[in-house]
Design a protein around this motif. Structure first.
Motif, PDB file in Angstrom:
ATOM      1  N   ALA A  42      51.318  44.668  45.308  1.00 41.38           N
ATOM      2  CA  ALA A  42      50.090  43.982  44.877  1.00 41.38           C
ATOM      3  C   ALA A  42      50.420  43.069  43.711  1.00 41.38           C
ATOM      4  N   SER A  43      49.740  41.939  43.646  1.00 38.48           N
ATOM      5  CA  SER A  43      49.967  40.981  42.571  1.00 38.48           C
ATOM      6  C   SER A  43      48.639  40.384  42.129  1.00 38.48           C
ATOM      7  N   ALA A  44      48.524  40.126  40.825  1.00 40.22           N
ATOM      8  CA  ALA A  44      47.319  39.536  40.245  1.00 40.22           C
ATOM      9  C   ALA A  44      47.561  38.069  39.944  1.00 40.22           C
ATOM     10  N   ASP A  45      46.491  37.276  39.952  1.00 35.06           N
ATOM     11  CA  ASP A  45      46.642  35.845  39.692  1.00 35.06           C
ATOM     12  C   ASP A  45      46.594  35.509  38.211  1.00 35.06           C
ATOM     13  N   THR A  46      46.450  36.500  37.339  1.00 37.88           N
ATOM     14  CA  THR A  46      46.474  36.279  35.901  1.00 37.88           C
ATOM     15  C   THR A  46      47.003  37.531  35.230  1.00 37.88           C
ATOM     16  N   GLY A  47      47.575  37.373  34.032  1.00 37.89           N
ATOM     17  CA  GLY A  47      48.131  38.508  33.318  1.00 37.89           C
ATOM     18  C   GLY A  47      47.231  39.067  32.256  1.00 37.89           C
ATOM     19  N   SER A  48      46.133  38.393  31.949  1.00 36.39           N
ATOM     20  CA  SER A  48      45.179  38.860  30.941  1.00 36.39           C
ATOM     21  C   SER A  48      43.797  38.310  31.268  1.00 36.39           C
ATOM     22  N   VAL A  49      42.778  38.954  30.746  1.00 30.77           N
ATOM     23  CA  VAL A  49      41.403  38.535  31.025  1.00 30.77           C
ATOM     24  C   VAL A  49      40.560  38.633  29.758  1.00 30.77           C
ATOM     25  N   SER A  50      39.540  37.803  29.697  1.00 31.18           N
ATOM     26  CA  SER A  50      38.506  37.899  28.681  1.00 31.18           C
ATOM     27  C   SER A  50      37.247  38.455  29.342  1.00 31.18           C
ATOM     28  N   GLU A  51      36.313  38.888  28.541  1.00 29.92           N
ATOM     29  CA  GLU A  51      35.088  39.464  29.096  1.00 29.92           C
ATOM     30  C   GLU A  51      34.377  38.446  29.991  1.00 29.92           C
ATOM     31  N   GLY A  52      34.050  38.870  31.202  1.00 28.61           N
ATOM     32  CA  GLY A  52      33.384  38.000  32.159  1.00 28.61           C
ATOM     33  C   GLY A  52      34.324  37.275  33.100  1.00 28.61           C
ATOM     34  N   ASP A  53      35.620  37.290  32.823  1.00 23.16           N
ATOM     35  CA  ASP A  53      36.585  36.618  33.697  1.00 23.16           C
ATOM     36  C   ASP A  53      36.759  37.386  35.006  1.00 23.16           C
ATOM     37  N   TYR A  54      37.222  36.656  36.032  1.00 21.58           N
ATOM     38  CA  TYR A  54      37.524  37.277  37.321  1.00 21.58           C
ATOM     39  C   TYR A  54      39.038  37.287  37.519  1.00 21.58           C
ATOM     40  N   VAL A  55      39.519  38.308  38.204  1.00 21.59           N
ATOM     41  CA  VAL A  55      40.933  38.408  38.543  1.00 21.59           C
ATOM     42  C   VAL A  55      41.037  38.821  40.007  1.00 21.59           C
ATOM     43  N   ASN A  56      41.912  38.148  40.749  1.00 26.65           N
ATOM     44  CA  ASN A  56      42.141  38.432  42.163  1.00 26.65           C
ATOM     45  C   ASN A  56      43.449  39.196  42.326  1.00 26.65           C
ATOM     46  N   VAL A  57      43.389  40.300  43.035  1.00 30.45           N
ATOM     47  CA  VAL A  57      44.571  41.123  43.297  1.00 30.45           C
ATOM     48  C   VAL A  57      44.874  41.071  44.794  1.00 30.45           C
ATOM     49  N   ASP A  58      46.048  40.546  45.143  1.00 32.32           N
ATOM     50  CA  ASP A  58      46.469  40.439  46.541  1.00 32.32           C
ATOM     51  C   ASP A  58      47.306  41.652  46.921  1.00 32.32           C
ATOM     52  N   VAL A  59      46.921  42.341  47.987  1.00 26.52           N
ATOM     53  CA  VAL A  59      47.722  43.423  48.552  1.00 26.52           C
ATOM     54  C   VAL A  59      48.561  42.812  49.666  1.00 26.52           C
ATOM     55  N   ARG A  60      49.895  42.922  49.526  1.00 20.74           N
ATOM     56  CA  ARG A  60      50.811  42.230  50.430  1.00 20.74           C
ATOM     57  C   ARG A  60      51.697  43.230  51.162  1.00 20.74           C
ATOM     58  N   ILE A  61      52.055  42.879  52.386  1.00 19.94           N
ATOM     59  CA  ILE A  61      52.986  43.668  53.183  1.00 19.94           C
ATOM     60  C   ILE A  61      54.190  42.802  53.533  1.00 19.94           C
ATOM     61  N   GLY A  62      55.375  43.394  53.483  1.00 20.38           N
ATOM     62  CA  GLY A  62      56.605  42.687  53.823  1.00 20.38           C
ATOM     63  C   GLY A  62      57.380  43.439  54.893  1.00 20.38           C
ATOM     64  N   ASP A  63      58.149  42.714  55.699  1.00 21.36           N
ATOM     65  CA  ASP A  63      58.904  43.294  56.820  1.00 21.36           C
ATOM     66  C   ASP A  63      57.993  44.145  57.692  1.00 21.36           C
ATOM     67  N   ASN A  64      56.865  43.552  58.037  1.00 22.43           N
ATOM     68  CA  ASN A  64      55.837  44.248  58.826  1.00 22.43           C
ATOM     69  C   ASN A  64      56.387  44.633  60.206  1.00 22.43           C
ATOM     70  N   PRO A  65      56.376  45.928  60.549  1.00 25.40           N
ATOM     71  CA  PRO A  65      56.868  46.354  61.856  1.00 25.40           C
ATOM     72  C   PRO A  65      55.813  46.277  62.952  1.00 25.40           C
ATOM     73  N   ALA A  66      54.708  45.581  62.709  1.00 20.68           N
ATOM     74  CA  ALA A  66      53.546  45.515  63.599  1.00 20.68           C
ATOM     75  C   ALA A  66      52.740  46.810  63.465  1.00 20.68           C
TER      76      ALA A  66
END
Length: 278
Positions: free
Chosen positions: A34-58
């Protein structure tokens, strides 16, 4: 009949040898991160967290959990990859401190990359993103459990770039407040370790053992200050290191050897057949 068997035996041996060359192929285990699009936040800010898969075996099913600090973040929404079909089921449920993510595919899902993006909103400022990833279950297209998946629990976040000192500005009015920069007083002269004898022109040759060029630096006193001149002279590079080791040939040598072995077997079979006829 015997000659035919010999010919078939040679052909089969060459085919088996060629196949054995490719048995060293290693299939990488799947990974979940998982990775976030920012490393810090202020009150009211939004942060997106991507859950990623690699070498997907189907995969056919996937269950994962994003644990978060509810004193810093609150769940907002989830957006699934549009690579899933209309018959696939994607679910995201929030408990107040964790987001449970579940996928059940009608057939299978074989894409690498982001599976789902989970959006949080900050309820207070934070210098980090307090979210961790946990894998609950994963199954392949045959509904067999995948137990060798590598999971990166900590959520990766972009780091602020550190200054390398090359573009640091000097405050001429307050030079004592400038850190990491040395100021040279030209009237005081050169100090160690930068003492240069300017009574005559000197030449210094610098050569890098791994480079194909020689740099010649001349230092001279023109009366108006010290001048330096540098020139580059080409130098023929040495032989490639792989010239002696043969690195780079790969497994193609074995394939060629297998083909030659098969051809020789065929030639010997034909020659024996001609000898028997004569």
């Amino acid at each position: 009949m015997i000659r035919k068997k010999r010919w078939m035996t040679g052909l089969l041996c060459s085919m088996m040898l060629a196949c054995a060359v490719r048995t060293d192929t290693i299939f990488a285990a799947p990974s979940l991160s998982a990775s976030a699009d920012t490393g810090s936040v202020s009150e009211g800010d939004y942060v997106n967290v991507d859950v990623r898969i690699g070498d997907n075996p189907a995969i056919s099913t996937l269950g994962a959990t994003l644990n978060y600090d509810s004193s810093v973040l609150k769940y907002d929404s989830s957006t699934w990859n549009n690579g899933f079909s209309g018959n696939d089921m994607q679910m995201a449920s929030d408990t107040g401190s964790e987001v449970n993510l579940s996928v059940v595919c009608d057939d299978s899902y074989a894409e690498d990359g982001t599976v789902v993006t989970v959006r949080f909103q900050a309820v207070k400022a934070s210098s980090s993103i307090p979210v961790t990833l946990e894998l609950r279950d994963m199954a392949d297209a045959d509904l067999a459990e995948i137990s060798d998946c590598t999971v990166a629990g900590a959520v990766q976040a972009p780091q602020a770039a550190e200054s390398d000192g090359e573009n640091d500005m000097i405050d001429l009015e307050n030079p004592e407040e400038t850190s990491g920069i040395d100021i040279i007083d030209e009237e005081a002269g050169w100090e160690e370790p930068f003492q240069i004898d300017t009574t005559e022109t000197t030449g210094e040759i610098e050569a890098d053992s791994d480079s194909s060029a020689v740099v010649v630096q001349n230092v001279s006193d023109t009366g108006n200050g010290i001048q330096t001149e540098a020139s580059a002279q080409s130098q023929s590079s040495g032989p490639d290191e792989n010239y002696k080791t043969g690195i780079g040939l790969g497994s193609d040598v074995l394939i060629v050897g297998a083909a030659v072995f098969g051809i020789l077997s065929l030639i010997l079979a034909v020659r024996r057949r001609r000898e028997d006829r004569s």
